[in-house]
Design a protein around this motif. Structure first.
Motif, PDB file in Angstrom:
ATOM      1  N   ASN A   1     -14.001 -79.011  27.162  1.00 15.09           N
ATOM      2  CA  ASN A   1     -14.313 -78.201  28.345  1.00 15.09           C
ATOM      3  C   ASN A   1     -15.502 -77.278  28.103  1.00 15.09           C
ATOM      4  O   ASN A   1     -15.605 -76.202  28.696  1.00 15.09           O
ATOM      5  N   GLU A   2     -16.391 -77.696  27.229  1.00 15.85           N
ATOM      6  CA  GLU A   2     -17.627 -76.942  26.999  1.00 15.85           C
ATOM      7  C   GLU A   2     -18.722 -77.489  27.892  1.00 15.85           C
ATOM      8  O   GLU A   2     -18.878 -78.714  28.017  1.00 15.85           O
ATOM      9  N   VAL A   3     -19.463 -76.602  28.525  1.00 14.12           N
ATOM     10  CA  VAL A   3     -20.557 -77.020  29.403  1.00 14.12           C
ATOM     11  C   VAL A   3     -21.724 -77.489  28.537  1.00 14.12           C
ATOM     12  O   VAL A   3     -22.304 -76.713  27.775  1.00 14.12           O
TER      13      VAL A   3
ATOM     14  N   TRP B   1     -17.982 -80.037  39.199  1.00 16.00           N
ATOM     15  CA  TRP B   1     -18.662 -79.166  40.149  1.00 16.00           C
ATOM     16  C   TRP B   1     -18.040 -77.779  40.151  1.00 16.00           C
ATOM     17  O   TRP B   1     -16.816 -77.623  40.071  1.00 16.00           O
ATOM     18  N   LYS B   2     -18.910 -76.782  40.231  1.00 15.65           N
ATOM     19  CA  LYS B   2     -18.494 -75.422  40.534  1.00 15.65           C
ATOM     20  C   LYS B   2     -19.209 -75.026  41.810  1.00 15.65           C
ATOM     21  O   LYS B   2     -20.454 -74.978  41.842  1.00 15.65           O
TER      22      LYS B   2
ATOM     23  N   TYR C   1     -12.191 -76.601  38.602  1.00 16.74           N
ATOM     24  CA  TYR C   1     -13.437 -77.066  39.194  1.00 16.74           C
ATOM     25  C   TYR C   1     -13.229 -77.448  40.667  1.00 16.74           C
ATOM     26  O   TYR C   1     -12.129 -77.822  41.078  1.00 16.74           O
TER      27      TYR C   1
ATOM     28  N   PRO D   1     -26.007 -77.729  32.219  1.00 20.09           N
ATOM     29  CA  PRO D   1     -25.727 -76.645  33.171  1.00 20.09           C
ATOM     30  C   PRO D   1     -25.504 -77.129  34.610  1.00 20.09           C
ATOM     31  O   PRO D   1     -25.928 -78.224  34.994  1.00 20.09           O
ATOM     32  N   PHE D   2     -24.876 -76.249  35.371  1.00 17.84           N
ATOM     33  CA  PHE D   2     -24.589 -76.521  36.781  1.00 17.84           C
ATOM     34  C   PHE D   2     -25.844 -76.254  37.618  1.00 17.84           C
ATOM     35  O   PHE D   2     -26.033 -75.155  38.132  1.00 17.84           O
TER      36      PHE D   2
ATOM     37  N   CYS E   1     -23.388 -79.232  40.342  1.00 15.77           N
ATOM     38  CA  CYS E   1     -22.809 -80.165  39.379  1.00 15.77           C
ATOM     39  C   CYS E   1     -23.417 -79.959  38.002  1.00 15.77           C
ATOM     40  O   CYS E   1     -24.625 -79.761  37.853  1.00 15.77           O
ATOM     41  N   GLY E   2     -22.562 -80.025  36.986  1.00 15.84           N
ATOM     42  CA  GLY E   2     -22.986 -80.036  35.588  1.00 15.84           C
ATOM     43  C   GLY E   2     -22.101 -80.998  34.818  1.00 15.84           C
ATOM     44  O   GLY E   2     -21.297 -81.736  35.414  1.00 15.84           O
ATOM     45  N   TYR E   3     -22.201 -80.991  33.502  1.00 11.11           N
ATOM     46  CA  TYR E   3     -21.430 -81.923  32.682  1.00 11.11           C
ATOM     47  C   TYR E   3     -20.716 -81.164  31.568  1.00 11.11           C
ATOM     48  O   TYR E   3     -21.287 -80.267  30.942  1.00 11.11           O
ATOM     49  N   ILE E   4     -19.459 -81.548  31.331  1.00 11.85           N
ATOM     50  CA  ILE E   4     -18.654 -80.948  30.266  1.00 11.85           C
ATOM     51  C   ILE E   4     -18.258 -82.020  29.251  1.00 11.85           C
ATOM     52  O   ILE E   4     -18.272 -83.221  29.556  1.00 11.85           O
TER      53      ILE E   4
END
Length: 384
Positions: free
Chosen positions: A144-146, A132-133, A118, A149-150, A137-140
């Motif tokens: 490590n599963e999203v 962040w990608k 990330y 969404p970002f 920003c999103g949340y996992i």
């Protein structure tokens, strides 16, 4: 009022190589009695600075060049010094690390739990972490599963079931399913929820909303602190007071300083003298000290004539004002100094750790770091 300001610094540092299994010496009993023992374990000094303390059994350490890692409570290096980290503590069993500008998470065994893939990451809270990608920003979750969404420009860790996020320059709050609970507004600033309330700002005025987004405290204050102990310090026209969670002014707006409440009491200041007020607005300790800190473990450190001691919640001096420095109690002990050496006392004033250290961190989860001119030790307080 706080003498220590802990600044959270985001470090972007490359990995270096250090052995994982740098072991400490055997623990030595330095105090026994009163229902507990304290041991001191010498830890390798190495080339890093001592940790601030421990969280979840891990202590953050950094070198002078700010290359960072973590040790455990025996002083063993678990995460090699050479990473960057967003926070100086573990959270929910994981620590944030950075390798060559990419962020991920490591566990308490020093293993990579979530790959460093990330562009930025913050701590886990309530089972999720903002990551962040690119610039989104999103949340996992910990697998490590999203989960969310970002799609946000920024996001804060969850608090009380909600997270502050920003989209198209506007701020709102989402739940752990990613649903927008509090619609996006043109807030200049917004905070996380504490005691069911969040501080928000518009047009340079502060107020508070509840978890439905309803404005409970009108945005009319020049400055405000977040809720703590069911109360919030607020300022208008240069004078401070405090409100309850209905917005009612409980502590009149007449002080130079009102700090956040702790254990039912708040620091107040008038004419450069400090005292305490309770949650009814009653002045319990009239302003008369040159310094005070918040109540902790039922006692507060106070300063008079450049000496430090401790008072109880009635204002009675229970530990004489005779120390060169004094710090807050934590888990029954406080660090104090005399003749340029530091030790720890209990709440009766009894010396528990002798005066031979240059610094000792506060006890956290039963552990503290003690330092002399040349050596470091992990102190462990263990109930019998």
């Amino acid at each position: 009022m706080k003498r220590k300001i802990y600044i959270v610094i985001a470090l972007v540092i490359c990995l270096t190589t250090l052995p994982l299994n740098v072991l400490a010496a055997e623990p030595v009993v330095v105090y026994q009695g009163d229902g507990y023992n304290i041991t001191a374990t010498k830890i390798p000094v190495g080339d890093h600075l001592p940790p601030y303390g421990f969280k979840e059994g891990m202590g953050y350490v950094a070198r002078g060049d700010w290359k960072a890692g973590f040790i455990d409570t025996t002083g063993k290096i678990i995460i090699p010094i050479g990473y960057g980290t967003t926070r100086t503590e573990f959270s929910e069993g994981l620590g944030v690390v950075c390798i060559e500008g990419k962020w991920g998470f490591m566990d308490r065994e020093g293993k990579v739990a979530i790959p460093t893939e990330y562009s930025f990451a913050d701590i886990f809270s309530e089972g999720l972490a903002p990551v962040w990608k690119g610039n989104k920003c999103g949340y996992i979750n910990k697998n490590n599963e999203v989960v969310i969404p970002f799609e946000y420009e920024s996001g804060r860790p969850f608090s009380e079931g909600l997270a502050l996020v920003e989209k198209n320059g506007r701020k709102g709050y989402i739940n752990k399913s990613g649903e927008v609970v509090i619609p996006f507004e043109d807030y200049m600033g917004a905070g996380t929820f504490q005691d069911g309330m969040a501080l928000v700002s518009k047009n340079y005025k502060d107020g508070f909303i509840d978890k439905t987004g309803k404005v409970v405290v009108p945005l009319e204050y020049d400055l405000a602190y977040g809720f703590s102990d069911g109360m919030a310090a607020v300022m208008k026209n240069g004078k401070w007071g405090a409100i309850d969670n209905t917005g009612r002014i409980v502590v009149p707006l007449e002080y130079n300083v009102v700090n956040s409440f702790s254990e039912g009491m708040a620091v107040i200041c008038r004419d450069n003298k400090y005292g305490f007020v309770d949650k009814t607005g009653k002045v319990v300790v009239p302003p008369g000290y040159t310094f005070v800190d918040h109540f902790s473990d039922g006692l507060a450190v106070v300063e008079k004539d450049r000496k430090y001691g401790y008072i109880d919640k009635t204002g009675k001096v229970v530990i004489p004002i005779e120390y060169e420095m004094g710090y807050n109690f934590s888990e029954g002990l406080a660090f104090v100094t005399k003749d340029n050496k530091g030790g720890m006392i209990d709440k009766t004033g009894k010396v528990i750790i002798p005066f031979k250290y240059t610094a000792i961190t506060k006890l956290s989860e039963g552990f503290a770091i003690a330092q002399t001119e040349t050596e470091w030790f992990v102190l462990e307080k263990r109930e019998k």
